[in-house]
Design a protein around this motif. Structure first.
Motif, PDB file in Angstrom:
ATOM      1  N   GLN A 121      12.640   2.696   0.457  1.00 47.79           N
ATOM      2  CA  GLN A 121      11.980   3.035   1.622  1.00 47.79           C
ATOM      3  C   GLN A 121      13.041   3.687   2.449  1.00 47.79           C
ATOM      4  O   GLN A 121      13.857   3.084   3.047  1.00 47.79           O
TER       5      GLN A 121
ATOM      6  N   ILE B 251       2.371   6.628   4.555  1.00 50.51           N
ATOM      7  CA  ILE B 251       3.419   5.727   5.033  1.00 50.51           C
ATOM      8  C   ILE B 251       2.845   4.699   6.001  1.00 50.51           C
ATOM      9  O   ILE B 251       3.136   3.502   5.919  1.00 50.51           O
TER      10      ILE B 251
ATOM     11  N   TYR C 139      12.904   0.763   1.417  1.00 50.75           N
ATOM     12  CA  TYR C 139      12.166   1.883   0.869  1.00 50.75           C
ATOM     13  C   TYR C 139      12.379   2.175  -0.588  1.00 50.75           C
ATOM     14  O   TYR C 139      13.453   2.101  -1.110  1.00 50.75           O
TER      15      TYR C 139
END
Length: 369
Positions: free
Chosen positions: A5, A256, A269
């Protein structure tokens, strides 16, 4: 930072990664730094089926006739729900805009030292861009009228913490309010434009891909930071490293924000899984040649026409692995099927470089014409 991420720490180029369980506490920040770059975009989707009907994309990734393997395990309810949401978002047709704009999102601890330079970049192109500023430490003092009134509600951002990701998502949420915003660029206070506005607009808007730095680092600061605790939601084979400074299409920005599974589970992430929609390089240049935890910072004496010309001429994406051999992983920057220069922006420039950059701006951006 890391896209694992890839959403970001403090304006740094860090990478959020899981912390090993038996590690000296004094080294914990280094872990996080090395990885935080994976760009927010990634959380959402390590396991998603790419849309089967979409315009061709000329970035990286498998061919359009690629299909994921048959699942080797039974997914949880949350994973199944996430897969459906991700699949449907990626397969949704884009909503056309009569006035498509680029959202420039500045992640900064306070004031922006290069506002005057960005003003020079933006002037004459009103209606084709939007500006959003997240200042995490102090209220910024704006010197350009283009930036006045563009601050969003901000919160504290701690270096190497998930709050960096939260700040990036906050910027995206604000920028997505404007339906004309079709592309979203994350920038720091030390970023500068390398080309004129028309060149940047064309580069980002005339392709159907997002630009997210992402590569497989076999070394200790790459795959070595993978934690088995993330399995099976994120498998080791899907772990990637990259820089946090992303540039994404609207559908990926929505992706997202829509995710909760990966964000909650990992708080770091991984890549967005949209093989035909992601180019594995960032359009923001940084110089890691010094081999330190942070990239090179450019001082006033470093800023020359030759430096900027050299950066704008780079057409290969290069990553250095963190293993003992320091392997160089290279790939050409392919834009709509053609090899093109990789970078639209660059960092980290110190505030003292402003006068030199202002004097050079017209000359080096003329190279884009």
């Amino acid at each position: 930072m890391k896209i694992a991420q890839a959403w970001l720490l403090g304006t740094g180029d860090l990478k959020i990664m899981p912390v090993a369980r038996h590690r000296n506490l004094s080294k914990r920040p280094l872990w996080i730094i090395a990885l935080v770059a994976l760009v927010c975009v990634a959380l959402t989707g390590a396991y998603v089926y790419p849309p089967q009907h979409r315009p061709p994309c000329f970035g990286c990734g498998p061919r359009e006739d690629w299909y994921p393997p048959v699942p080797a395990r039974i997914y949880t309810d949350d994973e199944l729900a996430a897969r459906v949401v991700i699949r449907d978002i990626l397969s949704m047709p884009s909503i056309p805009s009569k006035n498509p704009k680029i959202a420039f999102m500045f992640l900064s601890p306070g004031s922006l030292p290069f506002e005057k330079l960005w003003e020079k970049f933006f002037l004459g192109h009103e209606g084709r861009f939007s500006i959003y500023v997240h200042a995490s430490r102090e209220k910024p003092v704006h010197v350009s009228p283009l930036f006045i009134g563009r601050d969003i509600r901000s919160d504290k951002v701690a270096w190497g913490k998930i709050s960096m990701v939260d700040a990036e998502k906050r910027l995206l949420a604000n920028a997505l309010q404007d339906t004309d915003n079709q592309h979203f660029v994350l920038l720091s206070e030390s970023c500068i434009p390398l080309h004129n506005f028309d060149y940047v607009y064309s580069y980002l808007m005339e392709t159907n891909i997002s630009f997210i730095d992402c590569f497989n680092d076999p070394g200790p600061h790459g795959v070595g930071r993978y934690s088995e605790h993330m399995s099976p939601v994120i498998e080791k084979k899907d772990w990637r490293k990259g820089a946090q400074w992303f540039s994404v299409k609207r559908k990926h920005a929505v992706l997202i924000l829509a995710d909760s599974l990966y964000y909650t589970n990992l708080k770091l992430y991984c890549r967005i899984f949209d093989p035909t929609g992601i180019a594995n390089w960032s359009v923001t240049h940084v110089d890691w040649s010094e081999g330190k935890w942070h990239p090179k910072s450019y001082k006033a004496q470093d800023v020359t026409f030759e430096l900027l010309k050299n950066i704008t001429s780079i057409d290969m994406s290069v990553h250095i692995a963190s293993n003992k051999r320091k392997e160089e992983l290279k790939r050409p920057c392919i834009w709509n099927g053609s090899k093109r220069p990789c970078f639209l922006f660059a960092r980290k420039f110190l505030p003292e470089t402003l006068d030199s950059l202002m004097n050079l701006f017209s000359n080096f951006t003329a190279l884009s014409e």
